[in-house]
Design a protein around this motif. Structure first.
Motif, PDB file in Angstrom:
ATOM      1  N   ASP A 374       0.831  -1.225   0.000  1.00 36.83           N
ATOM      2  CA  ASP A 374       0.000   0.000   0.000  1.00 36.83           C
ATOM      3  C   ASP A 374       0.855   1.260   0.000  1.00 36.83           C
ATOM      4  O   ASP A 374       0.415   2.300   0.468  1.00 36.83           O
ATOM      5  N   ASP A 377      -0.785   4.235  -1.927  1.00 36.85           N
ATOM      6  CA  ASP A 377      -1.922   4.822  -1.198  1.00 36.85           C
ATOM      7  C   ASP A 377      -1.436   5.645  -0.025  1.00 36.85           C
ATOM      8  O   ASP A 377      -1.971   6.731   0.253  1.00 36.85           O
ATOM      9  N   ALA A 378      -0.424   5.147   0.687  1.00 44.54           N
ATOM     10  CA  ALA A 378       0.095   5.894   1.813  1.00 44.54           C
ATOM     11  C   ALA A 378       0.725   7.190   1.361  1.00 44.54           C
ATOM     12  O   ALA A 378       0.589   8.226   2.019  1.00 44.54           O
ATOM     13  N   ALA A 380      -0.102   8.896  -1.296  1.00 39.61           N
ATOM     14  CA  ALA A 380      -1.139   9.802  -1.766  1.00 39.61           C
ATOM     15  C   ALA A 380      -1.840  10.532  -0.603  1.00 39.61           C
ATOM     16  O   ALA A 380      -2.396  11.610  -0.783  1.00 39.61           O
ATOM     17  N   GLN A 381      -1.808   9.943   0.540  1.00 47.57           N
ATOM     18  CA  GLN A 381      -2.475  10.528   1.701  1.00 47.57           C
ATOM     19  C   GLN A 381      -1.630  11.581   2.406  1.00 47.57           C
ATOM     20  O   GLN A 381      -2.119  12.254   3.323  1.00 47.57           O
ATOM     21  N   LEU A 382      -0.371  11.717   2.001  1.00 44.51           N
ATOM     22  CA  LEU A 382       0.507  12.685   2.656  1.00 44.51           C
ATOM     23  C   LEU A 382       0.226  14.116   2.162  1.00 44.51           C
ATOM     24  O   LEU A 382      -0.174  14.319   1.020  1.00 44.51           O
TER      25      LEU A 382
END
Length: 382
Positions: A374, A377-378, A380-382
């Motif tokens: 992931d 995804d991780a 992109a969340q930053l």
């Protein structure tokens, strides 16, 4: 005329299970030499069991020469237990001292370590943790074992050896389940480790219980170890592993000084652990003393029911305290014939499982890339 009773009479019936109280296990039996200035021979009579309930006060009356004062100081660093002390004379040489420590029967009185056998009748307590710190020889250790068996006590001793190889070579001399060998010594004096083992064992009994082994418990008042012993927590190699494999309990320094080893000298797999032997002792003595009320009572089914319920209630209590994994007492008709019962003899079977120490823990490691799955995804969340 027949006796007439006009009214109500009451007959008391004492039936049902009785509470069984645990025996005291934190009682040390210490054999030591003492002489010189400050020795109070009224407190520590020669070759007689002396009851010590205030170890700090007793230190000031133990004399300046011999092993007694140093042993009491080492014990006092750990806790303030009940101690049965037998003072013996130091001989002209080590052999004579060992003879005095072992003792004999003189004018109808037991001397030396044998005086521990009469402690209960003389001063009202039975020692359960035995040692002769600073006085251990092969002869002394060997002579102490029958006494330990009779008292249902456990012995801590240091084999007379100057090297790891010599200590390991000495182990086959001993095969008793009531014995834990300890090597090397703490710095200070010959016998310091055994004296501190006695105190630490009593302290563990008081703070945790007899179901916790001596191993991996911080020992107070220690400044060093008198021989080099290599050790690491993963334990696949090193001096500590060699000694534990013997099996001999050794000494380590890791967040304090500690004993490292759980095993007795027994080859019986059921009694390789110190805690298994001491659990056996506790259950045997507790049940026997707790059933004194039943002795000489009319041998009826109701008596046996009450007896079994008393034993199993004690077992359930110990299991609830996590001091045993479980235990069970039961009536076995096959070993209780009508003839046996008519002769006033009854037999009850029981079995127990002691709480083993977690001596070995295998951690199964796996390297994987799954925690990168992931990653996007991780990010992109930053």
């Amino acid at each position: 005329m027949p006796e007439i009773h006009h009214g109500i009479s009451t007959t008391e019936s004492a039936t049902g299970a009785r509470a069984i109280n645990l025996i005291s296990t934190a009682i040390i039996g210490l054999v030591a030499t003492a002489s010189g200035e400050g020795l109070d021979e009224d407190v520590f009579p020669l070759n007689r069991p002396a009851l010590i309930t205030d170890v700090r006060t007793a230190i000031g009356k133990a004399g300046n020469d011999g092993t007694l004062k140093k042993a009491l100081e080492a014990i006092a660093d750990q806790c303030s237990p009940t101690i049965v002390v037998v003072r013996v004379e130091k001989g002209e040489d080590d052999a004579e001292t060992a003879t005095n420590v072992i003792g004999d029967t003189v004018d109808g009185q037991l001397t030396g370590m044998k005086a521990l056998l009469v402690a209960e009748s003389q001063i009202g307590v039975r020692p359960r943790i035995l040692g002769t710190p600073g006085l251990d020889t092969q002869a002394v250790i060997t002579a102490l074992m029958p006494i330990a068996k009779e008292l249902r006590a456990f012995v801590y001793a240091k084999p007379p050896a100057e090297t790891i190889a010599a200590a390991i070579a000495a182990k086959p001399t001993y095969g008793d389940r009531e014995l834990m060998l300890i090597w090397p010594d703490f710095t200070g004096w010959e016998g310091d480790a055994v004296a501190r083992a006695l105190g630490t064992r009593a302290r563990i009994d008081q703070e945790v219980g007899w179901h916790k082994s001596l191993s991996n418990y911080v020992v107070n008042g220690v400044t060093g170890i008198d021989k080099d012993v290599s050790w690491n927590i993963e334990g696949k190699t090193g001096d500590a592993k060699l000694l534990n494999d013997a099996p001999i309990t050794t000494l380590i320094r890791n967040n304090g000084f500690r004993f490292w080893g759980n095993r007795t000298c027994s080859a019986d797999p059921k009694y390789v652990f110190e805690v298994a032997v001491r659990t056996n002792h506790v259950l045997r003595e507790t049940i026997a003393l707790g059933l004194q009320w039943a002795s000489d009572q009319p041998l009826t089914p109701s008596l046996m029911k009450d007896t079994l319920e008393s034993i199993n209630a004690a077992f359930d209590d110990l299991k609830g305290q996590k001091k045993i994994m479980g235990a069970l007492a039961w009536w076995d008709a096959s070993i209780n014939s009508a003839t046996t019962l008519a002769n006033g003899k009854a037999r009850i079977r029981y079995k127990f499982t002691a709480v083993a120490p977690m001596e070995s823990l295998d951690l199964l490691m796996e390297i994987t890339d799954e925690f990168y799955v992931d990653f996007a995804d991780a990010l992109a969340q930053l």
